[in-house]
Design a protein around this motif. Structure first.
Motif, PDB file in Angstrom:
ATOM      1  N   ALA A   1       0.926  -1.213   0.061  1.00  0.00           N
ATOM      2  CA  ALA A   1       0.109  -0.005  -0.065  1.00  0.00           C
ATOM      3  C   ALA A   1       0.751   1.285  -0.125  1.00  0.00           C
ATOM      4  O   ALA A   1       0.725   2.314  -0.831  1.00  0.00           O
ATOM      5  N   GLN A   2       2.045   1.148   0.889  1.00  0.00           N
ATOM      6  CA  GLN A   2       3.009   2.385   0.929  1.00  0.00           C
ATOM      7  C   GLN A   2       3.612   2.507  -0.464  1.00  0.00           C
ATOM      8  O   GLN A   2       3.822   3.576  -1.099  1.00  0.00           O
TER       9      GLN A   2
ATOM     10  N   VAL B   1       8.356  16.666 -11.410  1.00  0.00           N
ATOM     11  CA  VAL B   1       9.710  16.222 -12.069  1.00  0.00           C
ATOM     12  C   VAL B   1       9.626  14.972 -12.590  1.00  0.00           C
ATOM     13  O   VAL B   1      10.742  14.479 -13.295  1.00  0.00           O
ATOM     14  N   PHE B   2       8.657  14.137 -12.712  1.00  0.00           N
ATOM     15  CA  PHE B   2       8.557  12.792 -13.354  1.00  0.00           C
ATOM     16  C   PHE B   2       7.452  12.912 -14.415  1.00  0.00           C
ATOM     17  O   PHE B   2       6.343  13.381 -14.199  1.00  0.00           O
ATOM     18  N   ALA B   3       7.730  12.342 -15.527  1.00  0.00           N
ATOM     19  CA  ALA B   3       6.840  12.283 -16.700  1.00  0.00           C
ATOM     20  C   ALA B   3       6.065  10.889 -16.820  1.00  0.00           C
ATOM     21  O   ALA B   3       4.993  10.760 -17.007  1.00  0.00           O
ATOM     22  N   SER B   4       6.910   9.739 -16.369  1.00  0.00           N
ATOM     23  CA  SER B   4       6.307   8.528 -16.389  1.00  0.00           C
ATOM     24  C   SER B   4       6.763   7.610 -15.344  1.00  0.00           C
ATOM     25  O   SER B   4       8.314   8.019 -14.926  1.00  0.00           O
ATOM     26  N   VAL B   5       6.356   6.822 -14.714  1.00  0.00           N
ATOM     27  CA  VAL B   5       6.307   6.032 -13.394  1.00  0.00           C
ATOM     28  C   VAL B   5       6.207   4.649 -13.594  1.00  0.00           C
ATOM     29  O   VAL B   5       4.920   4.370 -13.738  1.00  0.00           O
ATOM     30  N   THR B   6       6.994   3.582 -13.734  1.00  0.00           N
ATOM     31  CA  THR B   6       6.536   2.179 -13.354  1.00  0.00           C
ATOM     32  C   THR B   6       7.302   1.636 -12.252  1.00  0.00           C
ATOM     33  O   THR B   6       8.328   2.100 -11.685  1.00  0.00           O
TER      34      THR B   6
ATOM     35  N   GLN C   1       2.080   6.504  -6.686  1.00  0.00           N
ATOM     36  CA  GLN C   1       1.164   7.628  -7.251  1.00  0.00           C
ATOM     37  C   GLN C   1       1.659   9.029  -6.760  1.00  0.00           C
ATOM     38  O   GLN C   1       1.536  10.101  -7.864  1.00  0.00           O
ATOM     39  N   GLU C   2       2.360   9.392  -5.815  1.00  0.00           N
ATOM     40  CA  GLU C   2       2.997  10.372  -5.450  1.00  0.00           C
ATOM     41  C   GLU C   2       3.988  10.910  -6.489  1.00  0.00           C
ATOM     42  O   GLU C   2       4.087  12.338  -6.987  1.00  0.00           O
TER      43      GLU C   2
ATOM     44  N   SER D   1       7.192  10.189   3.507  1.00  0.00           N
ATOM     45  CA  SER D   1       6.101  10.231   3.537  1.00  0.00           C
ATOM     46  C   SER D   1       5.526   8.612   3.442  1.00  0.00           C
ATOM     47  O   SER D   1       4.356   8.230   4.266  1.00  0.00           O
ATOM     48  N   VAL D   2       6.070   7.963   3.081  1.00  0.00           N
ATOM     49  CA  VAL D   2       5.635   6.334   2.870  1.00  0.00           C
ATOM     50  C   VAL D   2       6.493   5.344   3.829  1.00  0.00           C
ATOM     51  O   VAL D   2       6.358   4.287   3.993  1.00  0.00           O
TER      52      VAL D   2
END
Length: 349
Positions: A191-192, A205-210, A198-199, A303-304
């Motif tokens: 979950a974290q 500063v990020f265009a894509s995240v996997t 998602q954050e 935060s996580v």
């Protein structure tokens, strides 16, 4: 080192042409050329030692090694080479004969005119090189890691890159990796991890995240991953084809299996592949954005509940002298001060 040797040997030949015997020619050459090559070597050594300020480890380690190599070549040029020249004498230039004094060559005549009118030469040089420097105003460096060109149109590399871009997320083709470490195995912290992805995606500063919760670019709910983990076990050990009796959709099975590449064997370290909003990782804009990237990753990590965070990739190895520690300064400054003292002693003498 080759240059230092040429300066000494050619000056020796010139002095022998002026009537000196080989040993006297060597002494005269070292007197005249020694100061020049010493100041040249000192400048290069100081420049190479400046690489100790780089945060890129390869450069930081390479600087002192090359500086030591230059120092050894200088020592050889001032000791071993003159001794060899004195021993070999005229045989050093065989089969060529050493001719007597001749008129000044073209470069010699040019040098005489410059020395005779130094103010005019200085003014002309300032105008010429100032104009060249003005042409570089607004110039932007192309980047650190070379061109990101896809290759000539119709080539295999261009077709391959087009397929990757069409079928995989942007973070898969030019990744900057975000690494987070947790106290407990990742599958108890999904979950974290999902919230961290998602954050990061919402960040400017990020265009894509996997990552583990979206290994193929499509998000998988954390509860689904936990259930698949309970049913199938470690994703890194799964076969390419679903085993018999596994009632999981093929696409979901492949996504779960792919999530194993982003979680370490002990389950505590997680990597997330990102594409920077500033542009390709090798571009100057991406290098300039790294301080903001690091700050955002640290914020999200806190935060996580991550215990450690980091950023890896081409852009992440950019120079950032603001991170220089006091220990680095204490190591570098004495060496630099000694070199400056040596250069001043050579100039004043």
């Amino acid at each position: 080192g080759t240059d230092y040797g040429l300066f000494l040997v050619l000056r020796m030949r010139e002095e022998m042409g002026n009537g000196l015997d080989p040993k006297a020619a060597v002494v005269r050459s070292v007197e005249r050329v020694g100061a020049s090559i010493s100041s040249s070597a000192g400048t290069v050594i100081a420049a190479l030692l400046a690489l100790m300020l780089a945060t890129f480890v390869m450069y930081r380690d390479l600087g002192p090694a090359l500086a030591l190599a230059i120092a050894i070549m200088l020592l050889a040029a001032l000791t071993l080479l003159p001794a060899l020249c004195a021993v070999c004498g005229r045989a050093l230039f065989w089969p060529r004969t050493i001719e007597g004094p001749q008129g000044a060559p073209a470069w010699g005549r040019i040098a005489e005119r410059i020395v005779a009118r130094p103010k005019r030469a200085l003014a002309g040089g300032i105008v010429l090189f100032g104009a060249l420097a003005f042409c570089a105003v607004g110039f932007a460096a192309g980047g650190f890691g070379g061109s990101s060109d896809d290759g000539p149109s119709g080539s295999g590399s261009a077709e391959g890159n087009a397929l990757i871009e069409a079928n995989f997320p942007a973070a898969a083709t030019d990744p900057t990796t975000v690494v987070m470490r947790f106290d407990r195995p990742a599958f108890t912290e999904l979950a974290q991890i999902a919230r961290a992805q998602q954050e990061l995606e919402r960040s400017d500063v990020f265009a894509s995240v996997t990552g583990p919760t979206s290994p193929t670019g499509r998000p998988i709910p954390a509860p689904v991953l936990v259930e698949l983990r309970r049913e199938l076990g470690d994703p890194a050990g799964l076969p390419l084809v679903p085993p018999a009796g596994v009632a999981v959709a093929e696409g979901l099975y492949e996504a779960f299996r792919a999530s194993g590449r982003d979680i370490s064997p002990d389950g505590r370290t997680v990597q997330v592949q990102t594409a920077l909003a500033a542009g390709p990782a090798a571009s100057t804009a991406a290098l300039d954005a790294i301080p903001d990237v690091r700050a955002e990753v640290e914020r999200v990590g806190r935060s996580v509940g991550a215990t450690e965070v980091g950023v890896a990739g081409i852009a992440a190895v950019s120079y950032d002298i603001s991170n220089l520690s006091n220990d680095d300064l204490r190591t570098v400054l004495p060496v630099v001060l000694v070199l400056i003292a040596i250069l001043l002693a050579i100039v004043l003498k």
